[in-house]
Write a protein that holds these residues in place. Structure first.
Motif, PDB file in Angstrom:
ATOM      1  N   PRO A  19       0.806  -1.231   0.000  1.00 53.79           N
ATOM      2  CA  PRO A  19       0.000   0.000   0.000  1.00 53.79           C
ATOM      3  C   PRO A  19       0.839   1.282   0.000  1.00 53.79           C
ATOM      4  O   PRO A  19       0.451   2.266  -0.632  1.00 53.79           O
ATOM      5  CB  PRO A  19      -0.823  -0.125   1.291  1.00 53.79           C
ATOM      6  N   ILE A  20       1.986   1.260   0.675  1.00 48.68           N
ATOM      7  CA  ILE A  20       2.859   2.439   0.665  1.00 48.68           C
ATOM      8  C   ILE A  20       3.445   2.644  -0.727  1.00 48.68           C
ATOM      9  O   ILE A  20       3.577   3.785  -1.203  1.00 48.68           O
ATOM     10  CB  ILE A  20       3.987   2.281   1.706  1.00 48.68           C
ATOM     11  N   LYS A  21       3.785   1.555  -1.399  1.00 45.60           N
ATOM     12  CA  LYS A  21       4.292   1.645  -2.767  1.00 45.60           C
ATOM     13  C   LYS A  21       3.235   2.241  -3.693  1.00 45.60           C
ATOM     14  O   LYS A  21       3.545   3.071  -4.549  1.00 45.60           O
ATOM     15  CB  LYS A  21       4.705   0.259  -3.263  1.00 45.60           C
ATOM     16  N   TRP A  22       1.977   1.837  -3.514  1.00 47.49           N
ATOM     17  CA  TRP A  22       0.898   2.378  -4.356  1.00 47.49           C
ATOM     18  C   TRP A  22       0.754   3.876  -4.156  1.00 47.49           C
ATOM     19  O   TRP A  22       0.540   4.620  -5.112  1.00 47.49           O
ATOM     20  CB  TRP A  22      -0.423   1.677  -4.041  1.00 47.49           C
ATOM     21  N   LEU A  23       0.874   4.312  -2.898  1.00 49.63           N
ATOM     22  CA  LEU A  23       0.803   5.753  -2.620  1.00 49.63           C
ATOM     23  C   LEU A  23       1.946   6.505  -3.300  1.00 49.63           C
ATOM     24  O   LEU A  23       1.750   7.595  -3.837  1.00 49.63           O
ATOM     25  CB  LEU A  23       0.846   6.002  -1.116  1.00 49.63           C
ATOM     26  N   TRP A  80      -4.572  -0.883   3.518  1.00 47.94           N
ATOM     27  CA  TRP A  80      -5.024   0.017   2.458  1.00 47.94           C
ATOM     28  C   TRP A  80      -6.352   0.676   2.828  1.00 47.94           C
ATOM     29  O   TRP A  80      -6.555   1.866   2.620  1.00 47.94           O
ATOM     30  CB  TRP A  80      -5.138  -0.758   1.154  1.00 47.94           C
ATOM     31  N   ALA A  81      -7.258  -0.100   3.403  1.00 49.47           N
ATOM     32  CA  ALA A  81      -8.549   0.442   3.838  1.00 49.47           C
ATOM     33  C   ALA A  81      -8.354   1.502   4.914  1.00 49.47           C
ATOM     34  O   ALA A  81      -9.041   2.533   4.914  1.00 49.47           O
ATOM     35  CB  ALA A  81      -9.447  -0.688   4.355  1.00 49.47           C
ATOM     36  N   CYS A  82      -7.413   1.266   5.836  1.00 51.64           N
ATOM     37  CA  CYS A  82      -7.126   2.248   6.893  1.00 51.64           C
ATOM     38  C   CYS A  82      -6.564   3.534   6.304  1.00 51.64           C
ATOM     39  O   CYS A  82      -6.913   4.641   6.748  1.00 51.64           O
ATOM     40  CB  CYS A  82      -6.145   1.664   7.912  1.00 51.64           C
ATOM     41  N   ILE A  83      -5.703   3.408   5.288  1.00 51.19           N
ATOM     42  CA  ILE A  83      -5.145   4.591   4.624  1.00 51.19           C
ATOM     43  C   ILE A  83      -6.269   5.405   3.987  1.00 51.19           C
ATOM     44  O   ILE A  83      -6.314   6.637   4.107  1.00 51.19           O
ATOM     45  CB  ILE A  83      -4.110   4.172   3.556  1.00 51.19           C
ATOM     46  N   ILE A  84      -7.191   4.720   3.325  1.00 46.07           N
ATOM     47  CA  ILE A  84      -8.327   5.403   2.697  1.00 46.07           C
ATOM     48  C   ILE A  84      -9.174   6.098   3.758  1.00 46.07           C
ATOM     49  O   ILE A  84      -9.551   7.272   3.617  1.00 46.07           O
ATOM     50  CB  ILE A  84      -9.178   4.408   1.885  1.00 46.07           C
ATOM     51  N   ALA A 124      -2.660  -0.283  -7.359  1.00 49.21           N
ATOM     52  CA  ALA A 124      -3.036  -1.428  -6.529  1.00 49.21           C
ATOM     53  C   ALA A 124      -3.667  -2.516  -7.395  1.00 49.21           C
ATOM     54  O   ALA A 124      -3.374  -3.712  -7.232  1.00 49.21           O
ATOM     55  CB  ALA A 124      -4.017  -0.985  -5.442  1.00 49.21           C
ATOM     56  N   TYR A 125      -4.509  -2.111  -8.318  1.00 51.09           N
ATOM     57  CA  TYR A 125      -5.152  -3.063  -9.233  1.00 51.09           C
ATOM     58  C   TYR A 125      -4.112  -3.768 -10.105  1.00 51.09           C
ATOM     59  O   TYR A 125      -4.146  -4.993 -10.253  1.00 51.09           O
ATOM     60  CB  TYR A 125      -6.175  -2.319 -10.094  1.00 51.09           C
ATOM     61  N   ILE A 126      -3.188  -2.996 -10.678  1.00 45.73           N
ATOM     62  CA  ILE A 126      -2.151  -3.578 -11.535  1.00 45.73           C
ATOM     63  C   ILE A 126      -1.316  -4.583 -10.750  1.00 45.73           C
ATOM     64  O   ILE A 126      -0.933  -5.640 -11.251  1.00 45.73           O
ATOM     65  CB  ILE A 126      -1.234  -2.464 -12.106  1.00 45.73           C
ATOM     66  N   ASP A 127      -1.051  -4.276  -9.484  1.00 47.98           N
ATOM     67  CA  ASP A 127      -0.254  -5.155  -8.621  1.00 47.98           C
ATOM     68  C   ASP A 127      -1.001  -6.422  -8.221  1.00 47.98           C
ATOM     69  O   ASP A 127      -0.377  -7.463  -8.003  1.00 47.98           O
ATOM     70  CB  ASP A 127       0.131  -4.409  -7.339  1.00 47.98           C
ATOM     71  N   THR A 128      -2.321  -6.330  -8.098  1.00 41.82           N
ATOM     72  CA  THR A 128      -3.088  -7.382  -7.430  1.00 41.82           C
ATOM     73  C   THR A 128      -3.738  -8.380  -8.373  1.00 41.82           C
ATOM     74  O   THR A 128      -3.684  -9.592  -8.134  1.00 41.82           O
ATOM     75  CB  THR A 128      -4.189  -6.752  -6.543  1.00 41.82           C
ATOM     76  N   ILE A 129      -4.375  -7.907  -9.422  1.00 46.40           N
ATOM     77  CA  ILE A 129      -5.160  -8.785 -10.287  1.00 46.40           C
ATOM     78  C   ILE A 129      -4.295  -9.325 -11.426  1.00 46.40           C
ATOM     79  O   ILE A 129      -3.652  -8.569 -12.142  1.00 46.40           O
ATOM     80  CB  ILE A 129      -6.391  -8.044 -10.857  1.00 46.40           C
TER      81      ILE A 129
END
Length: 264
Positions: free
Chosen positions: A32-36, A217-221, A250-255
Protein backbone atom coordinates in the motif's frame (compact mmCIF):
# COMPACT_ATOMS: atom_id res chain seq x y z
CA UNK A 1 5.42 -14.85 -21.56
CA UNK A 2 2.54 -15.67 -19.24
CA UNK A 3 2.11 -15.24 -15.53
CA UNK A 4 2.08 -18.29 -13.32
CA UNK A 5 -1.07 -18.10 -11.23
CA UNK A 6 -0.27 -18.68 -7.58
CA UNK A 7 -2.10 -21.37 -5.72
CA UNK A 8 -4.15 -19.82 -2.93
CA UNK A 9 -5.63 -22.59 -0.78
CA UNK A 10 -7.31 -19.99 1.44
CA UNK A 11 -9.09 -18.53 -1.59
CA UNK A 12 -12.66 -18.82 -0.31
CA UNK A 13 -14.54 -17.94 -3.48
CA UNK A 14 -12.80 -20.00 -6.13
CA UNK A 15 -12.86 -23.09 -3.93
CA UNK A 16 -16.59 -22.72 -3.33
CA UNK A 17 -17.33 -23.27 -7.00
CA UNK A 18 -20.10 -20.66 -7.01
CA UNK A 19 -18.46 -18.16 -9.34
CA UNK A 20 -15.65 -17.50 -11.80
CA UNK A 21 -13.08 -14.99 -10.60
CA UNK A 22 -9.90 -13.57 -12.12
CA UNK A 23 -6.91 -14.93 -10.15
CA UNK A 24 -5.07 -12.52 -7.88
CA UNK A 25 -1.54 -12.25 -6.56
CA UNK A 26 -0.54 -12.39 -2.92
CA UNK A 27 0.52 -8.95 -1.72
CA UNK A 28 3.11 -7.81 0.79
CA UNK A 29 2.18 -5.62 3.76
CA UNK A 30 4.34 -2.79 2.38
CA UNK A 31 2.57 -2.69 -1.00
CA UNK A 32 0.00 0.00 0.00
CA UNK A 33 2.86 2.44 0.67
CA UNK A 34 4.29 1.65 -2.77
CA UNK A 35 0.90 2.38 -4.36
CA UNK A 36 0.80 5.75 -2.62
CA UNK A 37 4.28 6.53 -3.91
CA UNK A 38 3.29 5.68 -7.49
CA UNK A 39 0.07 7.67 -7.07
CA UNK A 40 2.05 10.70 -5.90
CA UNK A 41 4.21 10.40 -9.01
CA UNK A 42 1.10 10.48 -11.22
CA UNK A 43 -0.30 13.43 -9.27
CA UNK A 44 2.85 15.43 -9.95
CA UNK A 45 2.75 14.56 -13.65
CA UNK A 46 -0.87 15.70 -14.16
CA UNK A 47 -1.40 18.67 -11.77
CA UNK A 48 -4.24 20.38 -13.69
CA UNK A 49 -6.33 17.22 -14.13
CA UNK A 50 -5.65 16.41 -10.48
CA UNK A 51 -7.00 19.79 -9.37
CA UNK A 52 -10.05 19.48 -11.64
CA UNK A 53 -11.16 16.13 -10.26
CA UNK A 54 -9.99 17.07 -6.77
CA UNK A 55 -12.36 20.04 -6.91
CA UNK A 56 -15.26 17.69 -7.71
CA UNK A 57 -14.40 15.48 -4.74
CA UNK A 58 -14.15 18.58 -2.56
CA UNK A 59 -17.58 19.83 -3.68
CA UNK A 60 -19.34 16.61 -2.61
CA UNK A 61 -18.64 16.83 1.15
CA UNK A 62 -19.26 20.58 1.00
CA UNK A 63 -22.77 19.87 -0.33
CA UNK A 64 -23.24 17.25 2.41
CA UNK A 65 -22.29 19.84 5.05
CA UNK A 66 -24.60 22.40 3.47
CA UNK A 67 -27.45 19.87 3.65
CA UNK A 68 -26.72 19.20 7.34
CA UNK A 69 -26.64 22.93 8.09
CA UNK A 70 -29.95 23.49 6.29
CA UNK A 71 -31.80 20.58 7.89
CA UNK A 72 -30.20 20.76 11.34
CA UNK A 73 -30.05 16.95 11.34
CA UNK A 74 -26.53 16.51 12.73
CA UNK A 75 -26.83 12.74 13.03
CA UNK A 76 -26.71 12.64 9.20
CA UNK A 77 -22.96 13.35 9.32
CA UNK A 78 -21.85 9.75 9.89
CA UNK A 79 -24.05 8.19 7.19
CA UNK A 80 -23.02 11.00 4.85
CA UNK A 81 -19.35 10.09 5.34
CA UNK A 82 -20.19 6.49 4.47
CA UNK A 83 -22.14 7.68 1.41
CA UNK A 84 -19.09 9.66 0.37
CA UNK A 85 -17.02 6.48 0.57
CA UNK A 86 -19.71 4.58 -1.36
CA UNK A 87 -19.77 6.97 -4.32
CA UNK A 88 -16.01 7.55 -4.39
CA UNK A 89 -14.97 4.39 -6.27
CA UNK A 90 -17.43 5.13 -9.07
CA UNK A 91 -16.33 8.75 -9.50
CA UNK A 92 -12.66 7.73 -9.42
CA UNK A 93 -12.89 6.01 -12.82
CA UNK A 94 -11.52 9.09 -14.58
CA UNK A 95 -8.51 9.11 -12.24
CA UNK A 96 -7.79 5.46 -13.05
CA UNK A 97 -7.80 6.38 -16.72
CA UNK A 98 -5.25 9.17 -16.14
CA UNK A 99 -2.83 6.72 -14.48
CA UNK A 100 -3.51 4.15 -17.19
CA UNK A 101 -2.73 6.67 -19.93
CA UNK A 102 0.55 7.64 -18.28
CA UNK A 103 1.52 3.96 -18.00
CA UNK A 104 1.02 3.70 -21.76
CA UNK A 105 3.29 6.68 -22.29
CA UNK A 106 0.36 8.85 -23.44
CA UNK A 107 -0.51 12.38 -22.34
CA UNK A 108 -3.72 12.14 -20.27
CA UNK A 109 -6.59 14.44 -21.26
CA UNK A 110 -9.89 15.40 -19.65
CA UNK A 111 -11.83 14.15 -22.67
CA UNK A 112 -10.20 10.72 -22.55
CA UNK A 113 -10.66 10.48 -18.77
CA UNK A 114 -14.39 11.26 -18.97
CA UNK A 115 -14.82 8.72 -21.76
CA UNK A 116 -13.55 6.03 -19.39
CA UNK A 117 -17.10 5.44 -18.17
CA UNK A 118 -18.14 4.36 -21.67
CA UNK A 119 -15.49 1.68 -22.04
CA UNK A 120 -17.60 -1.05 -20.45
CA UNK A 121 -20.69 1.12 -20.15
CA UNK A 122 -23.43 -1.35 -19.24
CA UNK A 123 -21.45 -3.00 -16.46
CA UNK A 124 -19.87 0.25 -15.23
CA UNK A 125 -23.25 1.95 -14.90
CA UNK A 126 -24.57 -1.23 -13.29
CA UNK A 127 -21.81 -0.89 -10.72
CA UNK A 128 -22.80 2.74 -10.13
CA UNK A 129 -26.41 1.70 -9.60
CA UNK A 130 -25.26 -1.00 -7.17
CA UNK A 131 -23.39 1.60 -5.13
CA UNK A 132 -26.41 3.92 -5.18
CA UNK A 133 -28.71 1.15 -3.96
CA UNK A 134 -26.29 0.43 -1.11
CA UNK A 135 -26.14 4.14 -0.30
CA UNK A 136 -29.94 4.41 -0.18
CA UNK A 137 -30.15 1.26 1.95
CA UNK A 138 -27.57 2.73 4.35
CA UNK A 139 -29.52 5.99 4.59
CA UNK A 140 -32.65 4.02 5.47
CA UNK A 141 -30.76 2.21 8.25
CA UNK A 142 -29.34 5.54 9.47
CA UNK A 143 -32.85 7.04 9.49
CA UNK A 144 -34.09 4.09 11.52
CA UNK A 145 -31.29 4.56 14.07
CA UNK A 146 -32.12 8.27 14.24
CA UNK A 147 -35.82 7.48 14.72
CA UNK A 148 -34.94 5.34 17.74
CA UNK A 149 -33.42 8.35 19.46
CA UNK A 150 -36.12 9.75 21.80
CA UNK A 151 -36.70 13.50 21.58
CA UNK A 152 -37.06 13.90 25.33
CA UNK A 153 -33.46 12.84 25.98
CA UNK A 154 -30.78 15.48 26.23
CA UNK A 155 -27.96 16.09 23.80
CA UNK A 156 -25.28 15.20 26.34
CA UNK A 157 -22.63 12.62 25.46
CA UNK A 158 -23.97 9.91 27.78
CA UNK A 159 -27.41 10.07 26.18
CA UNK A 160 -25.98 10.02 22.66
CA UNK A 161 -23.39 7.31 23.28
CA UNK A 162 -25.60 4.22 22.61
CA UNK A 163 -26.76 5.69 19.31
CA UNK A 164 -23.24 6.74 18.32
CA UNK A 165 -21.99 3.21 19.05
CA UNK A 166 -24.85 1.63 17.10
CA UNK A 167 -24.34 3.98 14.18
CA UNK A 168 -20.59 3.40 14.16
CA UNK A 169 -20.99 -0.39 14.14
CA UNK A 170 -23.57 -0.25 11.36
CA UNK A 171 -21.46 2.21 9.37
CA UNK A 172 -18.33 0.08 9.78
CA UNK A 173 -20.18 -3.01 8.59
CA UNK A 174 -21.50 -1.23 5.49
CA UNK A 175 -18.11 0.32 4.79
CA UNK A 176 -16.43 -3.11 4.99
CA UNK A 177 -18.98 -4.61 2.59
CA UNK A 178 -18.53 -1.75 0.14
CA UNK A 179 -14.73 -1.99 0.38
CA UNK A 180 -14.83 -5.70 -0.46
CA UNK A 181 -17.04 -5.25 -3.51
CA UNK A 182 -15.49 -2.04 -4.83
CA UNK A 183 -11.75 -2.28 -4.08
CA UNK A 184 -10.91 -3.43 -7.63
CA UNK A 185 -14.25 -3.61 -9.45
CA UNK A 186 -14.06 -0.33 -11.35
CA UNK A 187 -10.47 -0.79 -12.63
CA UNK A 188 -11.35 -4.34 -13.73
CA UNK A 189 -14.38 -3.08 -15.67
CA UNK A 190 -12.28 -0.35 -17.28
CA UNK A 191 -9.50 -2.58 -18.54
CA UNK A 192 -11.29 -5.85 -19.23
CA UNK A 193 -14.44 -6.86 -21.04
CA UNK A 194 -15.97 -8.81 -18.17
CA UNK A 195 -19.41 -8.82 -16.60
CA UNK A 196 -20.21 -6.98 -13.38
CA UNK A 197 -20.61 -10.17 -11.34
CA UNK A 198 -17.15 -11.42 -12.29
CA UNK A 199 -15.58 -8.03 -11.49
CA UNK A 200 -17.30 -7.73 -8.09
CA UNK A 201 -16.50 -11.28 -7.01
CA UNK A 202 -12.91 -10.88 -8.22
CA UNK A 203 -12.63 -7.80 -5.99
CA UNK A 204 -14.13 -9.64 -3.00
CA UNK A 205 -11.79 -12.56 -3.61
CA UNK A 206 -8.67 -10.36 -3.91
CA UNK A 207 -9.46 -8.56 -0.63
CA UNK A 208 -10.20 -11.86 1.10
CA UNK A 209 -6.91 -13.43 -0.04
CA UNK A 210 -4.90 -10.35 0.96
CA UNK A 211 -6.61 -9.47 4.24
CA UNK A 212 -3.67 -7.76 5.99
CA UNK A 213 -2.36 -5.58 3.11
CA UNK A 214 -5.91 -4.65 2.12
CA UNK A 215 -6.81 -3.81 5.73
CA UNK A 216 -3.82 -1.45 5.76
CA UNK A 217 -5.02 0.02 2.46
CA UNK A 218 -8.55 0.44 3.84
CA UNK A 219 -7.13 2.25 6.89
CA UNK A 220 -5.15 4.59 4.62
CA UNK A 221 -8.33 5.40 2.70
CA UNK A 222 -10.32 5.94 5.89
CA UNK A 223 -7.75 8.23 7.50
CA UNK A 224 -7.40 10.18 4.24
CA UNK A 225 -11.15 10.83 4.35
CA UNK A 226 -10.87 11.87 8.01
CA UNK A 227 -8.00 14.26 7.20
CA UNK A 228 -10.07 15.68 4.35
CA UNK A 229 -12.93 16.48 6.72
CA UNK A 230 -10.62 17.87 9.42
CA UNK A 231 -9.05 20.26 6.90
CA UNK A 232 -12.45 21.63 5.92
CA UNK A 233 -12.45 19.50 2.73
CA UNK A 234 -9.43 21.33 1.27
CA UNK A 235 -7.39 18.16 1.72
CA UNK A 236 -9.68 16.36 -0.73
CA UNK A 237 -8.25 18.49 -3.56
CA UNK A 238 -5.14 16.31 -3.41
CA UNK A 239 -6.00 13.31 -1.25
CA UNK A 240 -8.83 11.91 -3.38
CA UNK A 241 -6.91 12.09 -6.69
CA UNK A 242 -3.90 10.58 -4.91
CA UNK A 243 -6.03 7.66 -3.69
CA UNK A 244 -7.52 7.28 -7.18
CA UNK A 245 -4.12 7.04 -8.85
CA UNK A 246 -2.83 4.72 -6.12
CA UNK A 247 -5.87 2.45 -6.54
CA UNK A 248 -5.00 1.94 -10.20
CA UNK A 249 -1.50 0.80 -9.22
CA UNK A 250 -3.04 -1.43 -6.53
CA UNK A 251 -5.15 -3.06 -9.23
CA UNK A 252 -2.15 -3.58 -11.53
CA UNK A 253 -0.25 -5.15 -8.62
CA UNK A 254 -3.09 -7.38 -7.43
CA UNK A 255 -5.16 -8.78 -10.29
CA UNK A 256 -3.44 -11.31 -12.56
CA UNK A 257 -3.22 -11.18 -16.34
CA UNK A 258 -2.75 -14.11 -18.73
CA UNK A 259 0.14 -12.33 -20.42
CA UNK A 260 2.41 -9.39 -19.73
CA UNK A 261 0.92 -5.98 -20.52
CA UNK A 262 2.57 -4.31 -23.53
CA UNK A 263 1.66 -0.64 -23.40
CA UNK A 264 3.93 0.61 -26.15
Amino acid sequence: MSHHFKETPHNAITESGIARVIPCKELDVGDPIKWLSLGLRDLMKAPMLTLFFGAIFTAIPWLITYFVAKTGWHLVIMPSIVCFMLIGPFLAAALYDISWEMEKGHKPTLRHAVKALKRNAVNEWGFGIMLMVLMIFWLRIASLIHALYPDYMGNNFEALLPFLVLGTIAGAAFTAIVFFISAFTQPILMERKVDLGTAVLTSVNAVWVNKVPMFIWACIIFFSVVVGFITGFIGFLFLMPLLGYATWHAYIDTIETKRERTYE
